[in-house]
Design a protein around this motif. Structure first.
Motif, mmCIF file in Angstrom:
data_model
loop_
_atom_site.group_PDB
_atom_site.id
_atom_site.type_symbol
_atom_site.label_atom_id
_atom_site.label_comp_id
_atom_site.label_asym_id
_atom_site.label_seq_id
_atom_site.Cartn_x
_atom_site.Cartn_y
_atom_site.Cartn_z
ATOM 1 N N ILE A 189 6.308 -9.834 -1.376
ATOM 2 C CA ILE A 189 6.186 -8.403 -1.660
ATOM 3 C C ILE A 189 7.433 -7.895 -2.371
ATOM 4 O O ILE A 189 7.340 -7.145 -3.346
ATOM 5 C CB ILE A 189 5.901 -7.615 -0.360
ATOM 6 C CG1 ILE A 189 4.475 -7.912 0.106
ATOM 7 C CG2 ILE A 189 6.113 -6.120 -0.562
ATOM 8 C CD1 ILE A 189 4.115 -7.329 1.451
ATOM 9 N N THR A 200 2.332 -0.852 -6.989
ATOM 10 C CA THR A 200 1.400 -1.331 -5.972
ATOM 11 C C THR A 200 0.427 -2.366 -6.515
ATOM 12 O O THR A 200 0.239 -3.424 -5.920
ATOM 13 C CB THR A 200 0.624 -0.138 -5.382
ATOM 14 O OG1 THR A 200 1.570 0.755 -4.782
ATOM 15 C CG2 THR A 200 -0.387 -0.589 -4.346
ATOM 16 N N ARG A 201 -0.192 -2.068 -7.631
ATOM 17 C CA ARG A 201 -1.201 -2.989 -8.167
ATOM 18 C C ARG A 201 -0.595 -4.340 -8.505
ATOM 19 O O ARG A 201 -1.158 -5.382 -8.159
ATOM 20 C CB ARG A 201 -1.892 -2.386 -9.380
ATOM 21 C CG ARG A 201 -3.044 -3.248 -9.854
ATOM 22 C CD ARG A 201 -3.824 -2.585 -10.997
ATOM 23 N NE ARG A 201 -4.938 -3.425 -11.333
ATOM 24 C CZ ARG A 201 -6.153 -3.325 -10.805
ATOM 25 N NH1 ARG A 201 -6.394 -2.392 -9.907
ATOM 26 N NH2 ARG A 201 -7.120 -4.135 -11.166
ATOM 27 N N THR A 216 2.035 -5.705 -7.234
ATOM 28 C CA THR A 216 2.392 -6.365 -5.975
ATOM 29 C C THR A 216 1.161 -6.995 -5.345
ATOM 30 O O THR A 216 1.180 -8.167 -4.927
ATOM 31 C CB THR A 216 3.021 -5.357 -4.993
ATOM 32 O OG1 THR A 216 4.196 -4.810 -5.578
ATOM 33 C CG2 THR A 216 3.365 -6.020 -3.666
ATOM 34 N N LEU A 217 0.074 -6.249 -5.276
ATOM 35 C CA LEU A 217 -1.140 -6.763 -4.648
ATOM 36 C C LEU A 217 -1.779 -7.879 -5.473
ATOM 37 O O LEU A 217 -2.303 -8.843 -4.914
ATOM 38 C CB LEU A 217 -2.120 -5.627 -4.391
ATOM 39 C CG LEU A 217 -1.610 -4.579 -3.392
ATOM 40 C CD1 LEU A 217 -2.581 -3.415 -3.292
ATOM 41 C CD2 LEU A 217 -1.347 -5.193 -2.028
ATOM 42 N N LEU A 223 2.363 -4.615 4.245
ATOM 43 C CA LEU A 223 1.285 -4.232 3.330
ATOM 44 C C LEU A 223 1.211 -2.715 3.172
ATOM 45 O O LEU A 223 0.967 -2.208 2.075
ATOM 46 C CB LEU A 223 -0.049 -4.796 3.812
ATOM 47 C CG LEU A 223 -0.195 -6.309 3.734
ATOM 48 C CD1 LEU A 223 -1.480 -6.759 4.420
ATOM 49 C CD2 LEU A 223 -0.148 -6.784 2.286
ATOM 50 N N TRP A 254 1.495 -0.493 -0.259
ATOM 51 C CA TRP A 254 0.489 0.498 -0.639
ATOM 52 C C TRP A 254 1.045 1.919 -0.735
ATOM 53 O O TRP A 254 0.478 2.763 -1.426
ATOM 54 C CB TRP A 254 -0.642 0.506 0.396
ATOM 55 C CG TRP A 254 -1.769 -0.402 0.060
ATOM 56 C CD1 TRP A 254 -1.977 -1.660 0.545
ATOM 57 C CD2 TRP A 254 -2.854 -0.135 -0.824
ATOM 58 N NE1 TRP A 254 -3.122 -2.177 0.018
ATOM 59 C CE2 TRP A 254 -3.680 -1.267 -0.830
ATOM 60 C CE3 TRP A 254 -3.192 0.956 -1.618
ATOM 61 C CZ2 TRP A 254 -4.836 -1.346 -1.595
ATOM 62 C CZ3 TRP A 254 -4.343 0.884 -2.377
ATOM 63 C CH2 TRP A 254 -5.156 -0.261 -2.367
ATOM 64 N N ALA A 302 -3.906 -0.867 3.675
ATOM 65 C CA ALA A 302 -3.304 -2.155 4.023
ATOM 66 C C ALA A 302 -4.205 -2.960 4.954
ATOM 67 O O ALA A 302 -4.240 -4.203 4.884
ATOM 68 C CB ALA A 302 -1.950 -1.926 4.692
ATOM 69 N N PRO A 334 -7.353 -5.479 3.050
ATOM 70 C CA PRO A 334 -7.176 -6.880 2.666
ATOM 71 C C PRO A 334 -6.747 -7.765 3.837
ATOM 72 O O PRO A 334 -7.104 -8.947 3.885
ATOM 73 C CB PRO A 334 -6.107 -6.838 1.578
ATOM 74 C CG PRO A 334 -5.400 -5.541 1.774
ATOM 75 C CD PRO A 334 -6.404 -4.600 2.361
ATOM 76 N N TYR A 389 -10.957 -10.326 -3.082
ATOM 77 C CA TYR A 389 -9.713 -9.574 -3.286
ATOM 78 C C TYR A 389 -9.728 -8.843 -4.627
ATOM 79 O O TYR A 389 -9.242 -7.710 -4.717
ATOM 80 C CB TYR A 389 -8.497 -10.496 -3.225
ATOM 81 C CG TYR A 389 -8.102 -10.950 -1.844
ATOM 82 C CD1 TYR A 389 -8.161 -10.101 -0.740
ATOM 83 C CD2 TYR A 389 -7.639 -12.240 -1.634
ATOM 84 C CE1 TYR A 389 -7.780 -10.529 0.515
ATOM 85 C CE2 TYR A 389 -7.244 -12.676 -0.379
ATOM 86 C CZ TYR A 389 -7.322 -11.802 0.689
ATOM 87 O OH TYR A 389 -6.934 -12.229 1.934
ATOM 88 N N LEU A 410 -9.135 -5.001 -5.426
ATOM 89 C CA LEU A 410 -8.102 -4.522 -6.349
ATOM 90 C C LEU A 410 -8.601 -3.385 -7.233
ATOM 91 O O LEU A 410 -7.808 -2.570 -7.703
ATOM 92 C CB LEU A 410 -7.589 -5.666 -7.229
ATOM 93 C CG LEU A 410 -6.598 -6.615 -6.585
ATOM 94 C CD1 LEU A 410 -6.332 -7.809 -7.495
ATOM 95 C CD2 LEU A 410 -5.293 -5.910 -6.224
ATOM 96 N N VAL A 458 -7.330 -0.086 -6.234
ATOM 97 C CA VAL A 458 -5.892 0.180 -6.345
ATOM 98 C C VAL A 458 -5.642 0.971 -7.624
ATOM 99 O O VAL A 458 -6.087 0.582 -8.694
ATOM 100 C CB VAL A 458 -5.097 -1.141 -6.399
ATOM 101 C CG1 VAL A 458 -3.594 -0.856 -6.511
ATOM 102 C CG2 VAL A 458 -5.393 -2.001 -5.192
#
Length: 187
Positions: free
Chosen positions: A70, A78-79, A81-82, A130, A134, A148, A151, A174, A178, A181
């Protein structure tokens, strides 16, 4: 070859993932490592000391890997990272998703208070990490926490599904998530 404490612990995690907690027998571990039980006793104070050290090793490595993942993308939003976490969780040698090990520790936690305490700390911390990822894309801490959980709960469900969910199928799930997000422009 000298066998270090870390060797014993890493091997123990492999055995735990494959055979469950009942596979953590000193004689079997020593045999698989090609060393004597004396090597074990050099590093650990009996089976209970080994199990406690194994749980600590699992907790530290699990949280370190996720926290590092992270932190590596936090400044990108955020996007990003995810998306990075999805890549890490669905790679051939996933570094942050070890379904067999997760299942084994959770099964252990049902019968053992020490394992339950470790699993509780891990779950709490993973959700916090998480949630922090977010938060920049959410209007409140509560919304970030809920986001959070989605996922994380998918990951847990995938870890216990029989037959196992493939990395490709999990990636598709996932990626669907996404879509919820906010893009980089919104972060």
């Amino acid at each position: 070859m000298a066998t270090s404490r870390t060797d014993w612990l890493d091997h123990g995690l492999e055995v735990l993932a494959r055979d469950g907690v009942d596979g953590l027998r000193i004689d079997r571990l020593a045999s698989r490592l090609g060393v004597t039980k004396g090597s074990f006793h050099h590093h650990f104070d009996g089976a209970s000391g080994y199990r406690a050290a194994l749980l600590e090793h699992y907790e530290q490595s699990t949280l370190r890997e996720l926290s590092t993942a992270i932190d590596e993308r936090r400044d990108e939003g955020t996007r990003a990272t995810l998306e990075w976490l999805v890549d890490l969780a669905t790679a051939d040698r996933a570094s942050i998703r070890r379904a067999e090990l997760d299942r084994a520790v959770r099964a252990w936690a049902h019968a053992d208070p020490a394992a339950r305490a470790v699993q509780s700390r891990i779950d709490t911390r993973v959700i916090e990490l998480l949630q922090a990822a977010w938060r920049p894309a959410s209007d409140s801490d509560a919304t970030a926490r809920t986001a959070a959980l989605v996922p994380y709960l998918v990951s847990l469900g995938a870890a216990v599904t029989i037959p196992p969910i493939s990395a490709g199928e999990l990636r598709a799930v996932y990626e669907l998530l996404l879509d919820a997000v906010p893009g980089a422009a919104s972060d």
